[in-house]
Design an enzyme around this catalytic site. Structure first.
Site, PDB file in Angstrom:
ATOM      1  N   SER A   1       0.810  -1.218   0.000  1.00  0.00           N
ATOM      2  CA  SER A   1       0.000   0.000   0.000  1.00  0.00           C
ATOM      3  C   SER A   1       0.844   1.270   0.000  1.00  0.00           C
ATOM      4  CB  SER A   1      -0.951  -0.001   1.207  1.00  0.00           C
ATOM      5  OG  SER A   1      -0.224   0.009   2.427  1.00  0.00           O
TER       6      SER A   1
ATOM      7  N   ASP B   1       5.884  -2.120   3.772  1.00  0.00           N
ATOM      8  CA  ASP B   1       6.510  -3.344   3.287  1.00  0.00           C
ATOM      9  C   ASP B   1       7.764  -2.935   2.519  1.00  0.00           C
ATOM     10  OD1 ASP B   1       4.441  -5.211   4.137  1.00  0.00           O
ATOM     11  OD2 ASP B   1       3.198  -4.285   2.589  1.00  0.00           O
TER      12      ASP B   1
END
Length: 352
Positions: free
Chosen positions: A104, A117
């Site tokens: 995201s 991430d």
């Protein structure tokens, strides 16, 4: 996205018509937004802001600062390990490493407090167990800005989780078949997957899929606004979760990206409306594809649609999607009728 940038993206949406069409079929419509569509899109943005889906400038700057610090730590770690393994000072200094974000955050649809991430791309002499989960873990553990450090080396995608100056990070590692990582290292190139072990392939898939997805949507700002709305809807309906057998973030992103290909000049408000209608009428379990499936012949698994779908108890929701990734970062979801029922009832409440 500010109202100014949204207005800009709406006024420039007609540029997409001049590009080569994206996807595995021609667009359904090339129509641009009407004045009413533009008004509704600005209203949509206001509603999303009302739900607190956009972080402040200070929060954004803190994330960038954290990623900058993390990059420096990783490069110094690679230099240290290289010297310990007998490399010259010059070679160790130039061994390098790259930090790539995905999920995201990379897509630009993260919420305040969302994790990042991140992938560490390392040269071939860096060992996952001894160096990544060994020495780098020790470095993180001794850093006063890092807390809640947890290593999961046996996960399907081996990962370290930690909080760095208030920012949660899921950190994975891939080592490629190079003696050093150049600054212009191409993560999307065919050769990057050569001679990779399976864990490295799984690790590198995240940013490769995310970057490729962004290449395959005709209007990124409109895609982001529509995806924020779709994700909010799915979460509030309780059908947003891989772990619970529903679709996760990347799957909703892929579905939204396909809508953007089918309506390349549409405003975000139109994309959200079309999302429910298109997927209500979709002939499941046919796959949703963003581009043709390609096998580069590198020996990695390539996803193919099944010849038959035999289950009568559940729908198989296939997102093969981004088949040019060669390992084909695919998702095969078997889930009950409830998520599809929610899509149906958004269009036709009588289905409840």
């Amino acid at each position: 996205m500010s109202s100014t940038s949204l207005s800009s993206s709406l006024s420039e949406s007609s540029d997409a018509a001049s590009r080569s069409s994206l996807g595995v079929s021609e667009p359904i419509s090339l129509a641009g937004p009407t004045e009413e569509d533009k008004r509704l899109s600005l209203t949509l943005e206001g509603a999303l802001r009302g739900f607190g889906l956009f972080e402040t400038n200070d929060e954004s700057e803190n994330r960038k600062e954290v990623l900058g610090k993390l990059t420096l730590i990783v490069k110094e770690w690679v230099r240290e390990v290289s010297i310990r393994k007998g490399h010259s000072e010059h070679d160790a200094e130039n061994a390098g490493a790259q930090l790539r974000t995905f999920g995201s955050y990379r897509l630009g649809v993260h919420n305040p407090g969302s994790d990042i991430d991140a992938l560490c791309v390392c040269p071939r002499h860096i060992d996952r167990d001894e160096d990544f989960f060994g020495r780098l873990y020790e470095i993180f553990a001794s850093n006063s800005e890092i807390s809640e450090l947890n290593a999961v080396p046996d996960a399907y995608v081996p990962v370290m989780n930690f909080v760095f100056s208030g920012v949660s990070i899921d950190f994975v590692m891939t080592r490629v078949a190079l003696s050093h990582i150049p600054d212009d290292f191409d993560l999307l190139g065919d050769n990057v997957l050569k001679n990779l072990d399976e864990k490295s392939v799984r690790g590198i898939n995240g940013p490769r899929v995310t970057d490729r997805l962004l290449e395959l949507v005709p209007n990124i700002p409109n895609f982001r606004m529509a995806l924020r709305a779709v994700k909010l809807w799915a979460k509030r309906r309780g059908i947003y979760s891989n772990k619970m057998g529903f679709l996760g973030g990347i799957s909703w992103a892929l579905l939204t990206a396909r809508l953007c290909q089918l309506y390349p000049n549409a405003a975000p408000s139109t994309l959200v409306s079309r999302f429910f209608k298109v997927y209500e009428l979709w002939k499941w379990p046919n796959p949703v594809l963003l581009c043709p499936i390609v096998d580069a012949g590198l020996g990695h698994k390539v996803w193919r649609p099944p010849a038959k779908v035999r289950s009568r108890l559940s729908h198989l929701f296939w997102d093969g999607l981004l088949e040019a990734m060669f390992y084909a970062y695919y998702f095969i979801f078997a889930f009950c009728m409830q998520p599809l029922r929610f899509v149906h009832t958004e269009v036709d409440p009588s289905r409840i």
